[in-house]
Design an enzyme around this catalytic site. Structure first.
Site, PDB file in Angstrom:
ATOM      1  N   ILE A  58       0.513  10.691  -8.185  1.00 24.16           N
ATOM      2  CA  ILE A  58      -0.229  11.257  -7.042  1.00 24.16           C
ATOM      3  C   ILE A  58       0.167  10.616  -5.721  1.00 24.16           C
ATOM      4  O   ILE A  58      -0.302  11.023  -4.663  1.00 24.16           O
ATOM      5  CB  ILE A  58      -1.756  11.117  -7.248  1.00 24.16           C
ATOM      6  CG1 ILE A  58      -2.150   9.650  -7.453  1.00 24.16           C
ATOM      7  CG2 ILE A  58      -2.226  11.979  -8.400  1.00 24.16           C
ATOM      8  CD1 ILE A  58      -3.657   9.441  -7.565  1.00 24.16           C
ATOM      9  N   GLY A  59       1.039   9.589  -5.748  1.00 18.94           N
ATOM     10  CA  GLY A  59       1.456   8.965  -4.500  1.00 18.94           C
ATOM     11  C   GLY A  59       2.591   7.989  -4.737  1.00 18.94           C
ATOM     12  O   GLY A  59       2.754   7.444  -5.828  1.00 18.94           O
ATOM     13  N   GLY A 101       4.881   4.816  -2.540  1.00 17.33           N
ATOM     14  CA  GLY A 101       5.043   4.024  -1.332  1.00 17.33           C
ATOM     15  C   GLY A 101       6.305   3.197  -1.386  1.00 17.33           C
ATOM     16  O   GLY A 101       7.199   3.431  -2.218  1.00 17.33           O
ATOM     17  N   MET A 113       6.802   0.169  -2.335  1.00 15.96           N
ATOM     18  CA  MET A 113       7.053  -0.704  -3.478  1.00 15.96           C
ATOM     19  C   MET A 113       6.309  -0.262  -4.732  1.00 15.96           C
ATOM     20  O   MET A 113       6.467  -0.878  -5.781  1.00 15.96           O
ATOM     21  CB  MET A 113       6.641  -2.150  -3.144  1.00 15.96           C
ATOM     22  CG  MET A 113       5.150  -2.393  -3.061  1.00 15.96           C
ATOM     23  SD  MET A 113       4.769  -4.154  -2.971  1.00 15.96           S
ATOM     24  CE  MET A 113       2.965  -4.086  -3.006  1.00 15.96           C
ATOM     25  N   ALA A 114       5.509   0.782  -4.654  1.00 16.86           N
ATOM     26  CA  ALA A 114       4.703   1.141  -5.815  1.00 16.86           C
ATOM     27  C   ALA A 114       4.536   2.646  -5.934  1.00 16.86           C
ATOM     28  O   ALA A 114       4.749   3.400  -4.986  1.00 16.86           O
ATOM     29  CB  ALA A 114       3.330   0.467  -5.736  1.00 16.86           C
ATOM     30  N   VAL A 155       1.597   5.437  -7.431  1.00 17.09           N
ATOM     31  CA  VAL A 155       0.183   5.556  -7.796  1.00 17.09           C
ATOM     32  C   VAL A 155       0.006   6.771  -8.690  1.00 17.09           C
ATOM     33  O   VAL A 155       0.435   7.876  -8.339  1.00 17.09           O
ATOM     34  CB  VAL A 155      -0.720   5.675  -6.550  1.00 17.09           C
ATOM     35  CG1 VAL A 155      -2.182   5.776  -6.973  1.00 17.09           C
ATOM     36  CG2 VAL A 155      -0.532   4.477  -5.637  1.00 17.09           C
ATOM     37  N   LYS A 183      -1.982   1.788  -9.821  1.00 19.48           N
ATOM     38  CA  LYS A 183      -0.806   1.491  -9.003  1.00 19.48           C
ATOM     39  C   LYS A 183       0.148   0.639  -9.829  1.00 19.48           C
ATOM     40  O   LYS A 183      -0.222  -0.403 -10.356  1.00 19.48           O
ATOM     41  CB  LYS A 183      -1.207   0.762  -7.726  1.00 19.48           C
ATOM     42  CG  LYS A 183      -0.018   0.394  -6.839  1.00 19.48           C
ATOM     43  CD  LYS A 183      -0.454  -0.333  -5.573  1.00 19.48           C
ATOM     44  CE  LYS A 183      -1.010   0.604  -4.531  1.00 19.48           C
ATOM     45  NZ  LYS A 183      -1.180  -0.048  -3.215  1.00 19.48           N
ATOM     46  N   ASP A 215      -1.918  -4.635   7.917  1.00 20.48           N
ATOM     47  CA  ASP A 215      -1.153  -3.376   7.883  1.00 20.48           C
ATOM     48  C   ASP A 215      -2.079  -2.178   8.056  1.00 20.48           C
ATOM     49  O   ASP A 215      -2.017  -1.216   7.295  1.00 20.48           O
ATOM     50  CB  ASP A 215      -0.377  -3.269   6.572  1.00 20.48           C
ATOM     51  CG  ASP A 215       0.743  -2.219   6.647  1.00 20.48           C
ATOM     52  OD1 ASP A 215       1.122  -1.839   7.776  1.00 20.48           O
ATOM     53  OD2 ASP A 215       1.222  -1.780   5.591  1.00 20.48           O
TER      54      ASP A 215
END
Length: 657
Positions: free
Chosen positions: A19-20, A22, A24-25, A27, A42, A145
């Site tokens: 579902i996502g 980024g 470095m990861a 999800v 994650k 962040d």
């Protein structure tokens, strides 16, 4: 889901669709089979799972977020590492974090079209972010962040801050930056101190929140550029245009809040998230704000900027691509190339310093022949009033040509009660003469003791708690001896416990009821004491028939044991006389044993015996009772009942004649 990740983690977390993704990861949607709930999982990307830098950051995110429990922060339920064996037999470790699944969309998606959102919605979003930051800062954690991609809006409109992947405890932020020379954060929301590689504290998050507010109000971030380095340079050196110059519907009060949050010096920003939120909400409803006028920042910039010199400014164009990527964008992680940024930040700083030095040198040479005109002071530096009394702080501020305003008191474990803690604007800030300087004084230690409010009314308890700097929490009721109805029995936490100032304290109040204790076999004095301890009183004392062993002991009570009654109720007791009741002996002759036993109910000692009879009609019937029927005896006197037992008479013996 990719083939590199397991289908089930820790024997309970099912991994479902992606579902996502980024820097470095990844999800995934997940399902907790033990608690039967939807979750988000994650997982560190498989291509970087072996990198110690990313593993450390990933573990840091789990540790930081797990320490926070707030409605505006995405909750972390669990974390761990799963060992996987590859086709070639190699073993790899996949770290994972199990999080709350938030159904909604990010603020980045909301801003995807580059259009501003309505002002009330922008204020609501940033207020939610500030709520989360106030909580995390109080816990000693700086996010570092804050950006649209890390803010979720749920389907109900709630704000959720996520991704504490580069969060740091306040006390180790400085050490981390100086040891790794890494700049963490996203370029368009980077604070000046982050861009310079300096110590990061909670006010750095407020700068990023100001960038977020700017973009929500205008549809664009405060600074844009061709490269991350160019944007970082603007964060360090340039004052952004007021939001109202981009979006005409933004009121001047919001301009002031935004520009104060984006001040280059941390001391010029809001002291903490709570103060920024207060000013933001005041601006939204058209009330007065503490932030200075917009032109204050423009004036400050003019004073600080070097005089124009013929030397051309260095162009960022020659910077190689690897330097531009040193400051991460929204999807790239900057921790991989820390030294590149540090080198280029140092070069930029040296070039700026050289420009300033040349400008000052040329100004001195050109002006050496002509006396400079005398400047008239229009601004003053805000004096440092920390630790001063109210009168001392007032004198210092008014002596500088500024206006003293007393602000709300704040808790402090360092500054004694009544002494100044901070000012807005902060000490050392250049302020136009006549500017109002709000000074906050210490209310005393942040920790206070819960006062003893037992046996007080709820209103009295509320006053006592508020006087101690606490609030009334949940109110529950229970039976309590000796405490009148609706009065306080105890607090939760109990009296004498040290808690944070401002915490809620629960009250337990009396129902005004109590239970009748078991008084059986007590003496009158013992029964009286037990009733008084239960909040009751002794009523009538009545003598009752009893054997000698129970003489003067309580046989029963009215109301009975266990009955719930009002406090102060009178309870009657029956005390043994030591003498059994006198009863007449009934005539049980001719009755069966069962009939006789029933007729003799009330007598405590009854025995049955048998006697032989040759009359078959007397078999099993009472032949005799002692004492004689009709006589009156004590109920504990022995009564003997004789029953007939038939036996045929022997036959006569025949004569021998």
């Amino acid at each position: 889901m990719t083939g590199q990740h397991p289908q089930v983690l820790a024997g309970r977390y099912e991994i479902r669709e992606l579902i996502g993704r980024g820097g470095m990861a990844e999800v995934h949607l997940g399902y907790d089979t033990r608690l039967s709930r939807i979750i988000a999982v994650k997982l560190l990307r498989s291509d970087i799972a072996g990198d110690p830098t990313f593993q450390a950051r990933f573990r840091r995110e789990a540790t930081s977020a797990a320490a926070l429990n707030h409605p505006s922060i995405v909750a972390v339920y669990d974390s761990g590492e799963e060992q996987l064996t590859g086709p070639d037999g190699s073993v790899s470790t996949v770290p994972y974090i199990v999080m709350e699944y938030v159904e909604g969309h990010t603020v980045r998606e909301l801003l995807g079209e580059g259009e501003a959102v309505p002002i009330p919605e922008a204020v609501e979003i940033v207020t939610g972010v500030l709520d989360a930051l106030e909580y995390s800062h109080r816990a000693g954690i700086v996010h570092r962040d804050i950006k649209p991609g890390n803010i979720m809006l749920t389907s109900t409109g709630a704000v959720k801050v996520m991704d504490f992947g580069i969060a740091r405890a306040v006390e180790d932020s400085a050490a981390t930056v100086t040891q790794t020379h890494a700049v963490v954060g996203t370029a368009q929301y980077l604070s000046p101190e982050q861009a310079r590689g300096e110590v990061v504290d909670s006010r750095s998050d407020l700068y990023s929140a100001g960038c977020l507010l700017y973009e929500l109000l205008t549809g664009q971030p405060p600074f844009v550029g061709d490269s991350a380095v160019a944007i970082a340079y603007q964060h360090v050196r340039e004052i952004p245009r007021p939001p109202s110059s981009v979006a005409a519907d933004v009121p001047e009060a919001l301009d002031r809040v935004v520009l104060k949050s984006l001040a280059k010096s941390r001391d010029d920003r809001y002291e903490d998230a709570a103060h920024m939120r207060t000013d933001l909400l005041a601006a939204a409803r058209g009330a007065a704000v503490l932030a200075p006028a917009v032109d204050t920042w423009t004036s400050a910039t003019t004073v600080l900027s070097p005089a124009p010199v013929p030397t051309p400014a260095p162009s960022p164009a020659p910077a190689p691509p690897v330097a531009q990527s040193a400051v991460a964008d929204e999807e790239e992680d900057e921790d991989k190339r820390p030294s590149r940024w540090w080198v280029w930040a140092l070069i930029v700083a040296l070039l700026i310093a050289a420009g300033v030095g040349i400008g000052l040198l040329m100004t001195d040479r050109l002006g050496s022949g002509t006396p400079a005109p005398t400047a008239t002071a229009t601004a003053a530096s805000v004096p440092d009033v920390k630790g001063m009394s109210e009168s001392e702080a007032r004198s210092a501020i008014e002596g500088a040509g500024l206006v003293f305003v007393k602000g709300s008191d704040v808790a402090s474990d360092e500054i004694p009660a009544g002494q100044a803690v901070s000012s807005e604007p902060g000490a050392g800030t250049s302020a136009v003469l006549g500017t109002e300087i709000t000074v906050h004084f210490s209310a005393g230690s942040a920790m206070v003791e819960v006062p003893d409010v037992s046996d007080m009314t709820q209103e009295q308890a509320k006053e006592a708690l508020e006087k101690a700097g606490l609030k009334v929490g949940t109110v529950t009721a229970e039976d309590a001896a000796k405490i009148a109805k609706d009065k306080v029995v105890r607090t939760s936490p109990v009296a004498g416990t040290s808690v944070k100032r401002g915490e809620s304290v629960g009250l337990v109040v009396s129902t005004g009821k109590t239970s009748v204790p078991d008084l059986t076999d007590m003496t009158q004095e013992q029964a009286r004491q037990a009733l008084e301890e239960a909040g009751l009183k002794v009523g009538d004392v009545v003598s009752g028939d009893s054997d000698a062993d129970h003489k003067d002991l309580v046989l029963s009570s009215d109301p009975a044991t266990g009955s719930q009654v009002d406090l102060g109720t009178y309870v009657s007791i029956v005390v043994g006389s030591g003498q059994a009741a006198s009863l007449p002996v009934p005539d049980v002759r001719g009755m069966t044993q069962t009939q006789a036993r029933e007729a003799l109910t009330g007598f405590t000692q009854v025995i049955f015996q048998s006697r032989t009879t040759t009359n078959a009609n007397e078999d099993g019937l009472v032949l005799e009772v002692t004492p004689a029927p009709g006589s009156t005896i004590s109920a504990d006197t022995l009564v003997t009942v004789t029953l007939g037992k038939y036996q045929a008479a022997p036959a006569p013996t025949a004569s021998g004649h």
